[in-house]
Design an enzyme around this catalytic site. Structure first.
Site, PDB file in Angstrom:
ATOM      1  N   LYS A  81       0.842  -1.208   0.000  1.00 51.05           N
ATOM      2  CA  LYS A  81       0.000   0.000   0.000  1.00 51.05           C
ATOM      3  C   LYS A  81       0.876   1.257   0.000  1.00 51.05           C
ATOM      4  CE  LYS A  81      -3.752  -2.328   2.398  1.00 51.05           C
ATOM      5  NZ  LYS A  81      -4.281  -2.708   3.700  1.00 51.05           N
ATOM      6  N   GLY A  92     -12.704  -5.314   4.722  1.00 43.77           N
ATOM      7  CA  GLY A  92     -14.058  -5.842   4.898  1.00 43.77           C
ATOM      8  C   GLY A  92     -14.876  -5.668   3.628  1.00 43.77           C
TER       9      GLY A  92
HETATM   10  N1  NAP Z   1     -10.744  -8.513   2.004  1.00 44.30           N
HETATM   11  C1  NAP Z   1     -10.551  -7.222   2.153  1.00 44.30           C
HETATM   12  O1  NAP Z   1     -11.028  -6.598   3.110  1.00 44.30           O
HETATM   13  C2  NAP Z   1      -9.718  -6.468   1.146  1.00 44.30           C
HETATM   14  C3  NAP Z   1      -9.502  -5.089   1.343  1.00 44.30           C
HETATM   15  C4  NAP Z   1      -8.778  -4.365   0.381  1.00 44.30           C
HETATM   16  C5  NAP Z   1      -8.295  -5.024  -0.728  1.00 44.30           C
HETATM   17  N2  NAP Z   1      -8.472  -6.371  -0.877  1.00 44.30           N
HETATM   18  C6  NAP Z   1      -7.938  -7.008  -2.069  1.00 44.30           C
HETATM   19  O2  NAP Z   1      -9.036  -7.429  -2.881  1.00 44.30           O
HETATM   20  C7  NAP Z   1      -8.693  -8.613  -3.591  1.00 44.30           C
HETATM   21  C8  NAP Z   1      -9.723  -9.705  -3.281  1.00 44.30           C
HETATM   22  O3  NAP Z   1      -9.681  -9.986  -1.892  1.00 44.30           O
HETATM   23  P1  NAP Z   1     -10.819 -10.854  -1.182  1.00 44.30           P
HETATM   24  O4  NAP Z   1     -10.609 -10.656   0.281  1.00 44.30           O
HETATM   25  O5  NAP Z   1     -12.149 -10.551  -1.773  1.00 44.30           O
HETATM   26  O6  NAP Z   1     -10.376 -12.337  -1.575  1.00 44.30           O
HETATM   27  P2  NAP Z   1     -11.195 -13.692  -1.353  1.00 44.30           P
HETATM   28  O7  NAP Z   1     -12.327 -13.476  -0.427  1.00 44.30           O
HETATM   29  O8  NAP Z   1     -10.198 -14.741  -1.040  1.00 44.30           O
HETATM   30  O9  NAP Z   1     -11.825 -13.977  -2.801  1.00 44.30           O
HETATM   31  C9  NAP Z   1     -11.020 -14.170  -3.906  1.00 44.30           C
HETATM   32  C10 NAP Z   1     -11.894 -14.436  -5.120  1.00 44.30           C
HETATM   33  O10 NAP Z   1     -11.039 -14.467  -6.255  1.00 44.30           O
HETATM   34  C11 NAP Z   1     -11.410 -15.590  -7.054  1.00 44.30           C
HETATM   35  N3  NAP Z   1     -10.234 -15.985  -7.865  1.00 44.30           N
HETATM   36  C12 NAP Z   1      -8.996 -16.298  -7.456  1.00 44.30           C
HETATM   37  N4  NAP Z   1      -8.178 -16.537  -8.501  1.00 44.30           N
HETATM   38  C13 NAP Z   1      -8.942 -16.368  -9.594  1.00 44.30           C
HETATM   39  C14 NAP Z   1      -8.690 -16.438 -10.981  1.00 44.30           C
HETATM   40  N5  NAP Z   1      -7.479 -16.756 -11.455  1.00 44.30           N
HETATM   41  N6  NAP Z   1      -9.711 -16.170 -11.842  1.00 44.30           N
HETATM   42  C15 NAP Z   1     -10.942 -15.834 -11.377  1.00 44.30           C
HETATM   43  N7  NAP Z   1     -11.240 -15.736 -10.074  1.00 44.30           N
HETATM   44  C16 NAP Z   1     -10.258 -15.998  -9.202  1.00 44.30           C
HETATM   45  C17 NAP Z   1     -11.868 -16.634  -6.066  1.00 44.30           C
HETATM   46  O11 NAP Z   1     -12.658 -17.575  -6.722  1.00 44.30           O
HETATM   47  P3  NAP Z   1     -13.372 -18.791  -5.938  1.00 44.30           P
HETATM   48  O12 NAP Z   1     -14.483 -18.148  -5.158  1.00 44.30           O
HETATM   49  O13 NAP Z   1     -13.863 -19.668  -7.000  1.00 44.30           O
HETATM   50  O14 NAP Z   1     -12.311 -19.404  -5.054  1.00 44.30           O
HETATM   51  C18 NAP Z   1     -12.634 -15.767  -5.069  1.00 44.30           C
HETATM   52  O15 NAP Z   1     -13.961 -15.563  -5.518  1.00 44.30           O
HETATM   53  C19 NAP Z   1      -7.253  -8.969  -3.153  1.00 44.30           C
HETATM   54  O16 NAP Z   1      -6.355  -8.416  -4.058  1.00 44.30           O
HETATM   55  C20 NAP Z   1      -7.109  -8.268  -1.810  1.00 44.30           C
HETATM   56  O17 NAP Z   1      -5.782  -7.931  -1.514  1.00 44.30           O
HETATM   57  C21 NAP Z   1      -9.178  -7.097   0.045  1.00 44.30           C
END
Ligand code: NAP
Length: 396
Positions: A197, A295
């Site tokens: 970040k 979140g």
């Molecule tokens: N969580 C937070 O609060 C937060 C905050 C800021 C930024 N972020 C960023 O946002 C992004 C997503 O985070 P998240 O927390 O939402 O992750 P997550 O809950 O683990 O979900 C990841 C999603 O990505 C999908 N995925 C993974 N590889 C893929 C591919 N090659 N092609 C298509 N879909 C794929 C997964 O599919 P399946 O469902 O089929 O496994 C899942 O739906 C990350 O870069 C993270 O750093 C997250």
């Protein structure tokens, strides 16, 4: 953008589903999700099966889709998706700080080349609009530093340890159960998430591209009850901070490390999974932004805010890159640190120029003193796996 926003979403986890929910509750925006690409097509989800796909091309090659929201947890796959989407003339919104930290320079060039927008507010501090603020408001050379608590899960863990006397492992498990920790918690607790970040904020705040390997980052996984006891005795809290500072007028330094935070500092008030960013500049002094850094809904609303911005053709202008360039990266900076160590050999690795306070005991050894960050970065591989804990004591 004159056309209706037709969005192809990659990822339907915490952020992807959060976006879908906040979009459903935003009646004013003429936008709809027309396809969602996920990794596992068999997983149960609350989604119309006609929208779901596991083939990236169903989004990337669909001429009807004009916006790609890249919200997956795999940085390498995300890079390929974002690159192809920009090359195919689609506007892209991303939340992927790791992917950005390694590829931002190339992706900025690609968006210019293909005359599309690439926006990523959700990648740094969730719901806090820090990137657009650095872009739009702090767009001159008065900015001196941007620092703060940029990672909600490590802050949640530290809050639970300090306020509720929880053990580190219990606090980490709670953070994971509540969905604050990323799928791989090492990125949160070892400072990498904060580092990624900070690299993005440095591009927008100072117009400089910094490679993650250039920066000393140290996390909280070696924190021990002795560290907490000593910090508490001194009236401090320990928090994981990231800081980018202008040094000697034409250099910039980045540091990610735990810090002994004093009661009068802004970071002292940031509890639980919240983030807080302090912007310090000449003449305007200190300004502090506070909010939820992670979140489903906070992050989903930051993604929605980027999508809304696309509706009025918003693009980052990268004013610092274009008009205030010429800054160089340096680690040649003195820092005051607290070092707890177990073996005397470990202490010998650290090149302290000055020692202010030290203790050698049966089960607790520490030093508070000054060393140069350029010496510290040379030993970062050697100190991995050793029972040492570092925190800095300088200004936030
Ligand atoms: N969580 C937070 O609060 C937060 C905050 C800021 C930024 N972020 C960023 O946002 C992004 C997503 O985070 P998240 O927390 O939402 O992750 P997550 O809950 O683990 O979900 C990841 C999603 O990505 C999908 N995925 C993974 N590889 C893929 C591919 N090659 N092609 C298509 N879909 C794929 C997964 O599919 P399946 O469902 O089929 O496994 C899942 O739906 C990350 O870069 C993270 O750093 C997250």
């Amino acid at each position: 953008m004159s056309n209706k926003l037709k969005i192809g979403v990659f990822g339907y986890g915490v952020v992807g589903s959060g976006l879908a929910h906040v979009l459903k509750n935003s009646k004013g925006l003429d936008a709809s999700i027309v396809k969602v690409c996920v990794r596992d097509g068999e997983k149960e989800r609350e989604l119309d099966s006609a929208v779901l796909t596991t083939k990236p091309d169903d989004i990337l090659s669909d001429p009807e889709i004009n916006v790609v929201a890249e919200l997956i947890d795999d940085a390498d796959a995300a890079y390929q998706i974002v690159k192809t989407a920009l090359q195919n003339g689609k506007h892209v919104v991303s939340a992927n700080k790791k992917m950005l930290a390694y590829h931002i320079e190339e992706l900025i060039q690609l968006q210019w080349q293909h005359k599309v927008s690439f926006v990523y507010e959700a990648s740094a501090c969730g719901s806090i609009p820090i990137i657009r603020n650095l872009e739009e408001y702090y767009d001159n050379d008065l900015l001196q530093s941007v620092s703060g608590i940029l990672n909600g899960s490590s802050n949640y863990i530290l809050t639970k340890i300090f306020n509720d006397n929880l053990d580190y492992d219990v606090a980490l498990k709670q953070a994971q159960d509540l969905g604050f920790a990323e799928s791989d918690p090492t990125s949160d607790v070892d400072g990498f998430d904060t580092l990624y970040k900070l690299i993005i904020l440095t591009v927008h705040g100072f117009g400089l591209f910094v490679h993650p390997d250039q920066v000393f980052n140290f996390g909280i996984s070696n924190l021990s009850p002795k560290d907490i006891e000593l910090a508490s005795q001194k009236g401090y809290k320990i928090r994981l901070l990231g800081k980018v500072t202008k040094v000697n007028g034409n250099h910039v330094n980045l540091l990610v490390a735990p810090k002994f935070v004093k009661p009068e500092e802004h970071a002292f008030t940031v509890e639980s999974h919240y983030n807080g960013v302090l912007i310090q500049g000449n003449f305007y002094d200190n300004q502090f932004m506070y909010g939820k850094g992670a979140g489903a809904h906070p992050t989903g609303s930051a993604v929605l805010s980027d999508i809304t911005a696309l509706a009025y053709d918003y693009k980052y202008e990268y004013k610092k890159l274009k008009y205030y360039g010429g800054l160089q990266y340096t680690n040649d900076m003195e820092v005051e640190v607290y070092l707890r160590y177990t073996n005397k050999d470990d202490l010998a690795l650290f090149n302290f120029s000055d020692i202010k306070e030290s203790l050698t005991g049966k089960d607790f050894n520490y030093v508070i003193g000054t060393l140069n960050l350029s010496d510290l970065i040379k030993i970062r591989q050697q100190i991995q796996g050793r029972d040492v804990f570092l925190a800095y004591l300088g200004d936030e």
